[in-house]
Design a protein around this motif. Structure first.
Motif, PDB file in Angstrom:
ATOM      1  N   PRO A  43       0.704  -1.164   0.018  1.00  0.00           N
ATOM      2  CA  PRO A  43       0.039  -0.162   0.044  1.00  0.00           C
ATOM      3  C   PRO A  43       0.995   1.228   0.294  1.00  0.00           C
ATOM      4  N   THR A  44       0.365   2.388  -0.562  1.00  0.00           N
ATOM      5  CA  THR A  44       1.108   3.803  -0.526  1.00  0.00           C
ATOM      6  C   THR A  44       0.246   4.460   0.805  1.00  0.00           C
ATOM      7  N   ASP A  45       1.295   4.868   1.689  1.00  0.00           N
ATOM      8  CA  ASP A  45       0.795   5.536   2.792  1.00  0.00           C
ATOM      9  C   ASP A  45       0.854   7.110   2.343  1.00  0.00           C
ATOM     10  N   THR A  46       0.071   7.968   3.134  1.00  0.00           N
ATOM     11  CA  THR A  46       0.233   9.281   3.151  1.00  0.00           C
ATOM     12  C   THR A  46       0.874   9.928   4.313  1.00  0.00           C
ATOM     13  N   PRO A  72      12.951   3.848  10.326  1.00  0.00           N
ATOM     14  CA  PRO A  72      13.761   4.698   9.384  1.00  0.00           C
ATOM     15  C   PRO A  72      13.290   4.583   7.916  1.00  0.00           C
ATOM     16  N   ALA A  73      13.565   5.873   7.275  1.00  0.00           N
ATOM     17  CA  ALA A  73      13.072   5.968   5.657  1.00  0.00           C
ATOM     18  C   ALA A  73      14.167   7.033   5.245  1.00  0.00           C
ATOM     19  N   ASN A  74      14.094   6.761   3.919  1.00  0.00           N
ATOM     20  CA  ASN A  74      14.770   7.779   2.976  1.00  0.00           C
ATOM     21  C   ASN A  74      13.815   8.295   2.049  1.00  0.00           C
ATOM     22  N   GLY A  75      14.249   9.564   2.088  1.00  0.00           N
ATOM     23  CA  GLY A  75      13.064  10.804   1.425  1.00  0.00           C
ATOM     24  C   GLY A  75      13.613  11.591   0.314  1.00  0.00           C
ATOM     25  N   LEU A  76      12.752  12.012  -0.531  1.00  0.00           N
ATOM     26  CA  LEU A  76      13.136  12.916  -1.750  1.00  0.00           C
ATOM     27  C   LEU A  76      12.186  13.939  -1.769  1.00  0.00           C
ATOM     28  N   VAL A  77      12.544  15.432  -1.944  1.00  0.00           N
ATOM     29  CA  VAL A  77      11.590  16.570  -2.038  1.00  0.00           C
ATOM     30  C   VAL A  77      11.840  17.022  -3.460  1.00  0.00           C
ATOM     31  N   ILE A  78      10.824  16.832  -3.987  1.00  0.00           N
ATOM     32  CA  ILE A  78      10.905  17.356  -5.520  1.00  0.00           C
ATOM     33  C   ILE A  78      10.239  18.695  -5.696  1.00  0.00           C
ATOM     34  N   PHE A  79      10.567  19.750  -6.379  1.00  0.00           N
ATOM     35  CA  PHE A  79      10.069  20.910  -6.748  1.00  0.00           C
ATOM     36  C   PHE A  79       9.387  20.985  -8.114  1.00  0.00           C
ATOM     37  N   ASP A  80       7.990  21.115  -8.233  1.00  0.00           N
ATOM     38  CA  ASP A  80       7.582  20.966  -9.475  1.00  0.00           C
ATOM     39  C   ASP A  80       6.793  22.139  -9.667  1.00  0.00           C
ATOM     40  N   CYS A  81       7.102  23.150 -10.788  1.00  0.00           N
ATOM     41  CA  CYS A  81       6.592  24.487 -11.286  1.00  0.00           C
ATOM     42  C   CYS A  81       6.565  24.263 -12.569  1.00  0.00           C
ATOM     43  N   GLU A  82       5.074  23.747 -12.877  1.00  0.00           N
ATOM     44  CA  GLU A  82       4.320  23.541 -14.233  1.00  0.00           C
ATOM     45  C   GLU A  82       5.242  22.674 -15.112  1.00  0.00           C
ATOM     46  N   GLY A  83       5.684  21.567 -14.396  1.00  0.00           N
ATOM     47  CA  GLY A  83       6.359  20.741 -15.210  1.00  0.00           C
ATOM     48  C   GLY A  83       7.990  20.920 -14.969  1.00  0.00           C
ATOM     49  N   GLU A  84       8.334  22.040 -14.540  1.00  0.00           N
ATOM     50  CA  GLU A  84       9.862  22.340 -14.589  1.00  0.00           C
ATOM     51  C   GLU A  84      10.223  21.934 -13.012  1.00  0.00           C
ATOM     52  N   ILE A  85      11.176  20.730 -13.288  1.00  0.00           N
ATOM     53  CA  ILE A  85      11.512  19.923 -12.038  1.00  0.00           C
ATOM     54  C   ILE A  85      13.121  20.825 -11.546  1.00  0.00           C
ATOM     55  N   VAL A 116       5.380  21.362  -3.836  1.00  0.00           N
ATOM     56  CA  VAL A 116       6.307  20.420  -3.453  1.00  0.00           C
ATOM     57  C   VAL A 116       5.762  19.011  -3.330  1.00  0.00           C
ATOM     58  N   ARG A 117       6.484  18.011  -3.967  1.00  0.00           N
ATOM     59  CA  ARG A 117       6.192  16.671  -3.629  1.00  0.00           C
ATOM     60  C   ARG A 117       7.262  15.779  -2.830  1.00  0.00           C
ATOM     61  N   VAL A 118       6.809  15.152  -1.930  1.00  0.00           N
ATOM     62  CA  VAL A 118       7.473  14.398  -1.301  1.00  0.00           C
ATOM     63  C   VAL A 118       7.658  12.732  -1.380  1.00  0.00           C
ATOM     64  N   GLU A 119       8.492  12.115  -1.438  1.00  0.00           N
ATOM     65  CA  GLU A 119       8.371  10.780  -1.774  1.00  0.00           C
ATOM     66  C   GLU A 119       9.286   9.864  -0.557  1.00  0.00           C
ATOM     67  N   LEU A 120       8.636   8.969  -0.044  1.00  0.00           N
ATOM     68  CA  LEU A 120       9.469   8.332   1.250  1.00  0.00           C
ATOM     69  C   LEU A 120       9.347   6.789   1.017  1.00  0.00           C
ATOM     70  N   THR A 121      10.444   6.146   1.313  1.00  0.00           N
ATOM     71  CA  THR A 121      10.602   4.623   1.181  1.00  0.00           C
ATOM     72  C   THR A 121      11.300   4.089   2.398  1.00  0.00           C
ATOM     73  N   GLY A 122      10.949   3.029   2.770  1.00  0.00           N
ATOM     74  CA  GLY A 122      11.231   2.217   3.915  1.00  0.00           C
ATOM     75  C   GLY A 122      10.937   0.933   4.201  1.00  0.00           C
ATOM     76  N   SER A 123      10.549   0.417   5.126  1.00  0.00           N
ATOM     77  CA  SER A 123      10.066  -0.790   5.515  1.00  0.00           C
ATOM     78  C   SER A 123       9.406  -0.834   6.910  1.00  0.00           C
ATOM     79  N   ILE A 124       8.492  -1.649   6.862  1.00  0.00           N
ATOM     80  CA  ILE A 124       7.680  -1.845   8.372  1.00  0.00           C
ATOM     81  C   ILE A 124       7.619  -3.341   8.732  1.00  0.00           C
ATOM     82  N   ASN A 135      11.056  -7.385   7.561  1.00  0.00           N
ATOM     83  CA  ASN A 135       9.824  -6.419   7.185  1.00  0.00           C
ATOM     84  C   ASN A 135       9.426  -6.339   5.700  1.00  0.00           C
ATOM     85  N   ARG A 136       8.326  -5.951   5.436  1.00  0.00           N
ATOM     86  CA  ARG A 136       7.690  -5.704   4.091  1.00  0.00           C
ATOM     87  C   ARG A 136       8.304  -3.941   3.473  1.00  0.00           C
ATOM     88  N   PRO A 137       8.328  -3.945   2.204  1.00  0.00           N
ATOM     89  CA  PRO A 137       8.388  -2.502   2.093  1.00  0.00           C
ATOM     90  C   PRO A 137       7.252  -1.628   2.222  1.00  0.00           C
TER      91      PRO A 137
END
Length: 350
Positions: A43-46, A72-85, A116-124, A135-137
């Motif tokens: 599942p994709t959490d919020t 613990p988790a690793n994250g990425l912050v992405i800045f989206d301005c009308e498709g310009e990353i 601002v879009r934030v992606e987070l990955t880890g395991s639980i 743990n599962r992804p």
């Protein structure tokens, strides 16, 4: 569903060769089929993103409080301005922590806003009472929209008249003064181009016409324009019985290599050109011709009292206009549009 495939090949001399592929999973199917087969994906959490403000100026420091559903988790912050990353920012959620703070500078290229879009990955841990299982992804996403003020590109336009009595008779001469200054530091703007429009208020009321501020046309709101793809949320979750059976099958086979391909998120960008032409039309003012009659007859009912497409301000940011009113018995609305290379402004007076 899952399939075990075996096949036999016969060469020209009649010799047989047999091969097999076990535990092949075919994705797809309707929701009912997936529910019937008890198919379960990761599942994709919020996650929650809390900015330290709702509106920013260029070069301000933005602080984002990121509340993570797992660690613990690793994250990425992405800045989206009308498709310009813009350049993404990497961060980590430390063990036994449920939040972190990410700081970055606001760029003027993001005016008047960005996503601002934030992606987070880890395991639980898996939802089972059995211990000693890996743990599962886990994956979590979140977005927030931030506004950046247009004040850097805004001009203040003050429209006024020298006459103390603002009630005029038809065909009278009117003097209009326009002063243009910077919005931030109030400094007069030299060599700004000013367009003056004077229109019958009755015509505007009938059509409900309103002049749009050119600042909103040249610097419109810029929504997010990227599409994100995740591979982790398409990973199949095995139950405990499937895992044990899978281990036994692996032990029975020799020389078989199980490969797991890493999944990466891709962002596809759609660019489009925004063309917003501005056009103004004018009608000439018709004055009375011939000799002066004994009784002045009103004949010029032009709803467009004045239209000056271009006039340049002096070093004090000032420009004056003089025109003759038509013969209408009405109210007039005065608009002044000012612009230079990058800045825009709109002023009005009734």
């Amino acid at each position: 569903g899952r399939y075990n495939i075996s096949y036999t090949i016969t060469d020209e001399q009649g010799r047989l060769a047999m091969s097999f592929y076990d535990n092949l999973y075919i994705a797809g199917g309707s929701g009912k089929e997936m529910e019937k087969q008890k198919v379960e994906y990761v599942p994709t959490d919020t996650l929650t993103i809390i900015p330290n403000a709702t509106n920013y100026q260029p070069d301000d420091t933005c602080e984002l409080l990121i509340l993570a559903p797992f660690s613990p988790a690793n994250g990425l912050v992405i800045f989206d301005c009308e498709g310009e990353i813009s350049q993404p920012i990497q961060f980590q959620i430390k063990p036994e922590k449920d939040s972190t703070t990410v700081e970055f500078k606001i760029s003027k290229d993001w005016i008047p806003g960005f996503t601002v879009r934030v992606e987070l990955t880890g395991s639980i841990p898996r939802e089972t009472e059995t211990v000693n299982y890996s743990n599962r992804p886990a994956i979590a996403t979140g977005t927030v929209s931030l506004e950046v003020s247009r004040d850097l590109y805004k001009l203040n336009v003050l429209v006024n008249t020298n006459e103390t009595n603002k009630t005029y008779i038809p065909s009278s001469i009117i003097h209009i003064d326009v002063n243009v200054t910077q919005h931030i530091d109030k400094v007069p703007v030299d060599k700004a181009e000013v367009c003056l429009i004077v229109v019958d208020e009755a015509i505007l009321s009938l059509t409900d016409h309103k002049l749009t501020n050119p600042l909103e046309i040249f610097y419109p709101n810029r929504p997010a324009n990227t599409t994100e793809y995740h591979g982790r949320n398409r990973c199949l979750l095995f139950n405990m019985q499937d895992i044990e059976q899978f281990k036994k099958d692996l032990q029975q086979k020799q020389g078989e290599n199980v490969r797991f391909a890493p999944h990466r998120m891709r962002c596809m960008k759609n660019k489009y050109n925004l063309t917003m032409p501005m056009a103004y039309s004018s009608r000439s003012l018709h004055g009375a011709g011939g000799g002066e009659p004994k009784i002045a007859v009103r004949s010029n009912f032009n709803p467009l009292a004045c239209w000056v497409p271009s006039s340049i301000t002096n070093s004090s940011g000032h420009v004056s206009f003089e025109f003759k009113l038509p013969d209408n018995l009405t109210r007039y609305r005065v608009w002044a549009i000012a612009t230079n290379e990058k800045q825009k402004g709109l002023g009005e007076m009734e």
